[in-house]
Design a protein around this motif. Structure first.
Motif, mmCIF file in Angstrom:
data_model
loop_
_atom_site.group_PDB
_atom_site.id
_atom_site.type_symbol
_atom_site.label_atom_id
_atom_site.label_comp_id
_atom_site.label_asym_id
_atom_site.label_seq_id
_atom_site.Cartn_x
_atom_site.Cartn_y
_atom_site.Cartn_z
ATOM 1 N N ALA A 12 0.769 -1.259 0.056
ATOM 2 C CA ALA A 12 -0.108 -0.182 -0.126
ATOM 3 C C ALA A 12 0.895 1.308 0.020
ATOM 4 O O ALA A 12 0.319 2.306 -0.162
ATOM 5 C CB ALA A 12 -1.032 0.105 1.343
ATOM 6 N N LEU A 89 -6.095 6.231 5.212
ATOM 7 C CA LEU A 89 -5.941 5.595 4.198
ATOM 8 C C LEU A 89 -6.908 6.059 3.177
ATOM 9 O O LEU A 89 -7.972 6.492 3.018
ATOM 10 C CB LEU A 89 -6.295 4.025 4.264
ATOM 11 C CG LEU A 89 -5.471 3.301 5.114
ATOM 12 C CD1 LEU A 89 -5.779 1.900 5.348
ATOM 13 C CD2 LEU A 89 -3.963 3.141 4.624
ATOM 14 N N GLN A 93 -5.396 2.874 -1.287
ATOM 15 C CA GLN A 93 -4.549 2.286 -0.096
ATOM 16 C C GLN A 93 -5.324 1.121 0.677
ATOM 17 O O GLN A 93 -4.899 0.184 0.866
ATOM 18 C CB GLN A 93 -3.942 2.966 0.874
ATOM 19 C CG GLN A 93 -2.903 4.210 0.161
ATOM 20 C CD GLN A 93 -2.750 5.182 1.175
ATOM 21 O OE1 GLN A 93 -3.454 5.712 1.789
ATOM 22 N NE2 GLN A 93 -1.471 5.582 1.040
#
Length: 128
Positions: A12, A89, A93
Protein backbone atom coordinates in the motif's frame (compact mmCIF):
# COMPACT_ATOMS: atom_id res chain seq x y z
CA UNK A 1 2.31 -10.83 12.23
CA UNK A 2 5.42 -8.83 11.35
CA UNK A 3 5.56 -10.47 7.91
CA UNK A 4 1.93 -9.50 7.31
CA UNK A 5 2.50 -5.91 8.41
CA UNK A 6 5.64 -5.57 6.28
CA UNK A 7 3.87 -6.93 3.21
CA UNK A 8 0.79 -4.76 3.74
CA UNK A 9 2.91 -1.64 4.24
CA UNK A 10 4.92 -2.34 1.09
CA UNK A 11 1.85 -3.16 -1.03
CA UNK A 12 0.00 0.00 0.00
CA UNK A 13 3.00 2.32 0.22
CA UNK A 14 2.33 3.17 3.86
CA UNK A 15 4.40 2.99 7.05
CA UNK A 16 4.18 0.02 9.41
CA UNK A 17 2.29 1.97 12.08
CA UNK A 18 -0.51 2.75 9.64
CA UNK A 19 -0.38 -0.84 8.36
CA UNK A 20 -0.74 -2.09 11.96
CA UNK A 21 -3.76 0.17 12.52
CA UNK A 22 -5.40 -0.84 9.23
CA UNK A 23 -4.86 -4.58 9.76
CA UNK A 24 -6.20 -4.29 13.31
CA UNK A 25 -9.32 -2.50 12.12
CA UNK A 26 -9.90 -5.13 9.42
CA UNK A 27 -9.36 -8.03 11.82
CA UNK A 28 -11.77 -6.52 14.36
CA UNK A 29 -14.34 -6.05 11.57
CA UNK A 30 -13.91 -9.64 10.37
CA UNK A 31 -14.40 -10.95 13.91
CA UNK A 32 -17.62 -8.99 14.22
CA UNK A 33 -19.07 -9.77 10.79
CA UNK A 34 -17.53 -13.07 9.64
CA UNK A 35 -18.23 -16.75 10.31
CA UNK A 36 -16.77 -17.68 13.70
CA UNK A 37 -15.11 -20.95 12.68
CA UNK A 38 -13.21 -19.54 9.73
CA UNK A 39 -12.32 -16.34 11.59
CA UNK A 40 -10.92 -18.54 14.36
CA UNK A 41 -8.75 -20.34 11.79
CA UNK A 42 -7.47 -17.03 10.43
CA UNK A 43 -6.72 -15.61 13.87
CA UNK A 44 -4.92 -18.81 14.91
CA UNK A 45 -2.84 -18.73 11.71
CA UNK A 46 -1.66 -15.18 12.40
CA UNK A 47 0.09 -15.02 15.78
CA UNK A 48 -0.64 -11.66 17.40
CA UNK A 49 -3.81 -11.12 15.36
CA UNK A 50 -6.13 -11.20 18.37
CA UNK A 51 -4.10 -8.57 20.23
CA UNK A 52 -4.07 -6.35 17.17
CA UNK A 53 -7.83 -6.72 16.64
CA UNK A 54 -8.45 -5.96 20.32
CA UNK A 55 -6.23 -2.86 20.16
CA UNK A 56 -8.00 -1.42 17.11
CA UNK A 57 -11.49 -2.82 17.66
CA UNK A 58 -12.74 0.33 19.31
CA UNK A 59 -11.52 2.61 16.51
CA UNK A 60 -14.16 4.86 15.00
CA UNK A 61 -14.40 6.09 11.43
CA UNK A 62 -15.62 9.57 12.29
CA UNK A 63 -18.15 11.09 9.91
CA UNK A 64 -17.46 8.54 7.17
CA UNK A 65 -18.04 5.68 9.61
CA UNK A 66 -21.29 7.26 10.74
CA UNK A 67 -22.45 7.67 7.13
CA UNK A 68 -21.50 4.06 6.43
CA UNK A 69 -23.46 3.01 9.48
CA UNK A 70 -26.52 4.87 8.24
CA UNK A 71 -26.22 3.37 4.77
CA UNK A 72 -25.51 -0.19 5.83
CA UNK A 73 -27.68 -0.60 8.91
CA UNK A 74 -25.14 -2.49 11.02
CA UNK A 75 -22.28 -0.81 9.20
CA UNK A 76 -20.84 -3.59 7.11
CA UNK A 77 -18.18 -2.92 4.51
CA UNK A 78 -19.17 0.76 4.19
CA UNK A 79 -18.44 1.34 7.88
CA UNK A 80 -15.16 -0.53 7.52
CA UNK A 81 -14.18 1.75 4.66
CA UNK A 82 -15.09 4.76 6.79
CA UNK A 83 -12.92 3.52 9.64
CA UNK A 84 -9.97 2.92 7.32
CA UNK A 85 -10.36 6.34 5.66
CA UNK A 86 -10.60 7.88 9.12
CA UNK A 87 -7.28 6.18 9.95
CA UNK A 88 -5.69 7.99 7.00
CA UNK A 89 -5.94 5.56 4.07
CA UNK A 90 -7.09 6.46 0.57
CA UNK A 91 -9.46 4.16 -1.32
CA UNK A 92 -6.54 2.82 -3.37
CA UNK A 93 -4.54 2.12 -0.23
CA UNK A 94 -7.55 0.37 1.34
CA UNK A 95 -7.76 -1.94 -1.67
CA UNK A 96 -4.01 -2.62 -1.56
CA UNK A 97 -4.10 -3.35 2.18
CA UNK A 98 -7.13 -5.65 1.80
CA UNK A 99 -5.76 -7.57 -1.17
CA UNK A 100 -2.40 -8.17 0.49
CA UNK A 101 -3.93 -9.06 3.83
CA UNK A 102 -6.22 -11.63 2.21
CA UNK A 103 -3.33 -13.02 0.15
CA UNK A 104 -1.42 -13.63 3.38
CA UNK A 105 -4.59 -15.07 4.93
CA UNK A 106 -4.90 -17.54 2.07
CA UNK A 107 -1.26 -18.58 2.54
CA UNK A 108 -1.60 -19.03 6.31
CA UNK A 109 -5.22 -20.10 6.94
CA UNK A 110 -6.06 -21.61 3.55
CA UNK A 111 -8.25 -20.79 0.59
CA UNK A 112 -11.31 -22.54 2.06
CA UNK A 113 -11.32 -20.44 5.23
CA UNK A 114 -10.73 -17.17 3.39
CA UNK A 115 -13.31 -17.99 0.72
CA UNK A 116 -15.91 -18.66 3.40
CA UNK A 117 -15.10 -15.34 5.10
CA UNK A 118 -15.39 -13.37 1.85
CA UNK A 119 -18.59 -15.20 0.92
CA UNK A 120 -20.22 -14.51 4.28
CA UNK A 121 -19.70 -10.73 4.33
CA UNK A 122 -21.72 -8.82 1.70
CA UNK A 123 -19.58 -6.47 -0.39
CA UNK A 124 -16.23 -7.73 0.90
CA UNK A 125 -15.35 -9.46 -2.36
CA UNK A 126 -14.86 -6.13 -4.16
CA UNK A 127 -11.91 -5.34 -1.88
CA UNK A 128 -10.08 -8.67 -1.93
Amino acid sequence: MEELLTRVAAAAGIDENLARKAVGIILAFLQKEGPAGEIGQLMAALPGAQELADAEGGAKGGMLGAIGGLMGGGGGVMALGGQLMGAGLSMGQIQSVSKEMFAVGREKAGEDAMGAIVGAIPGLGQFV
